[in-house]
Scaffold this active site. Structure first.
Site, PDB file in Angstrom:
ATOM      1  N   CYS A  74       1.553   0.133   7.171  1.00  0.00           N
ATOM      2  CA  CYS A  74       0.726  -0.832   6.449  1.00  0.00           C
ATOM      3  C   CYS A  74       1.590  -1.449   5.355  1.00  0.00           C
ATOM      4  O   CYS A  74       2.102  -0.724   4.487  1.00  0.00           O
ATOM      5  CB  CYS A  74      -0.467  -0.096   5.839  1.00  0.00           C
ATOM      6  SG  CYS A  74      -1.471  -1.118   4.749  1.00  0.00           S
ATOM      7  N   CYS A 186       1.622  -8.198   7.804  1.00  0.00           N
ATOM      8  CA  CYS A 186       0.481  -7.275   7.793  1.00  0.00           C
ATOM      9  C   CYS A 186       0.432  -6.681   9.185  1.00  0.00           C
ATOM     10  O   CYS A 186       0.487  -7.418  10.182  1.00  0.00           O
ATOM     11  CB  CYS A 186      -0.803  -8.023   7.485  1.00  0.00           C
ATOM     12  SG  CYS A 186      -2.294  -7.042   7.784  1.00  0.00           S
TER      13      CYS A 186
HETATM   14  N1  DGL Z   1      -2.685  -3.367   7.858  1.00  0.00           N
HETATM   15  C1  DGL Z   1      -2.512  -3.557   6.465  1.00  0.00           C
HETATM   16  C2  DGL Z   1      -1.188  -4.224   6.110  1.00  0.00           C
HETATM   17  O1  DGL Z   1      -0.225  -4.121   6.854  1.00  0.00           O
HETATM   18  C3  DGL Z   1      -3.594  -4.183   5.637  1.00  0.00           C
HETATM   19  C4  DGL Z   1      -4.974  -4.349   6.101  1.00  0.00           C
HETATM   20  C5  DGL Z   1      -5.997  -4.185   4.991  1.00  0.00           C
HETATM   21  O2  DGL Z   1      -6.183  -5.104   4.180  1.00  0.00           O
HETATM   22  O3  DGL Z   1      -6.555  -3.099   4.945  1.00  0.00           O
HETATM   23  O4  DGL Z   1      -1.047  -4.799   5.080  1.00  0.00           O
END
Ligand code: DGL
Length: 268
Positions: A74, A186
């Site tokens: 993430c 993301c």
């Molecule tokens: N998957 C997460 C990222 O790479 C973020 C998603 C969220 O906002 O929870 O930033």
């Protein structure tokens, strides 16, 4: 090789493409995928709030699962909290996921780079600083919280046209800014990587960090001596935070990965 699991952590399904890539190359590893659905989405939170959420969660994961490595799959969690987590938990090896700005900056011909991420990611000075380090001062950052929610909640049910419409909407904004390289900053957006690549071609090249993260985990596990754990872990689990019954899509994701599905609460 130790049987302690490699743990992938995200707010939701975003880390699954990373987990899958690692699993395909390392089918004998024990893997836990943790989706912190209780605190989804991370990207709209304040940095300190997210640091608190992740510190509590990591502490619990170390006590209950004892992973040999934690992969923050993430970007938001990594940029907001990785440095603090490393300080708080010096004995655990962390791998973070940062937007693939370096390869994009090196590949860009006109020096104009686009980054699509969450609100918290786009706010971080790291994004501009890293690009500048590799010769680009012209960054267009767009926060796309609605795309995160769309992918988390509707990826399975959405039509190809709906997916394409989302992607085209962002690409129109990036094209207006004149970028020639786009970083998907993301992990959720990786589910639409093929759509982004198709729609961005031929004038914009799309960058992601999936293979880089797999290589980083592999080299860390090769170069580090990690103590053995016990043998009681069921191999390959998808764990969810929160106490409500898993939504049916989680069963589908677990099936796809070949993982068993359970709640983190039940591990304590
Ligand atoms: N998957 C997460 C990222 O790479 C973020 C998603 C969220 O906002 O929870 O930033």
């Amino acid at each position: 090789m130790t049987n302690r699991p490699v743990l992938f952590l995200d707010s939701g399904i975003g880390g699954i493409p990373y987990c899958r890539n690692y699993l395909n190359r390392n089918p004998n590893e024990s893997i836990v995928y943790l989706a912190d659905r209780l605190h989804f989405p991370y990207g709209i939170r304040e940095k300190n709030e997210l640091i608190d959420i992740l510190s509590t969660l990591v502490d619990l994961l170390i006590k209950t699962i004892n992973p040999k490595i934690i992969v923050l799959a993430c970007n938001t969690a990594t940029l907001a909290a990785l440095a603090v987590l490393r300080e708080h938990f010096p004995k655990i090896a962390f791998v973070g996921t940062v937007p693939a700005i370096k390869p994009a900056a090196l590949a860009s011909k006109n020096g104009k780079i686009g980054v699509l991420g969450t609100e918290l990611t786009i706010k971080q000075p790291f994004v501009k600083e890293l690009a500048a380090q590799y010769g680009s001062n012209d960054i267009t950052g767009i926060a796309a919280p609605e795309l995160v929610t769309f992918i988390e909640k509707s990826f399975y049910s959405a039509s190809d046209d709906e997916k394409k419409a989302f992607v085209q909407n962002y690409l129109n904004k990036f094209r207006a800014a004149g970028i020639d390289t786009l970083v998907l900053g993301c992990t959720h957006f990786l589910f639409l990587l093929d759509v982004f690549q198709r729609e961005a071609s031929p004038d914009i090249t799309v960058f992601d960090s999936i293979r880089g993260i797999t290589r980083r985990i592999e080299s860390l596990l090769t170069d580090t001596v990690i103590p053995q754990g016990n043998n009681s872990y069921p191999k390959n689990r998808l764990l969810l935070t929160g106490s409500s019954e898993p939504e049916s899509t989680w069963e589908s994701w677990a099936d796809q990965l070949g993982f068993s599905l359970s709640l983190l609460n039940s591990e304590q």
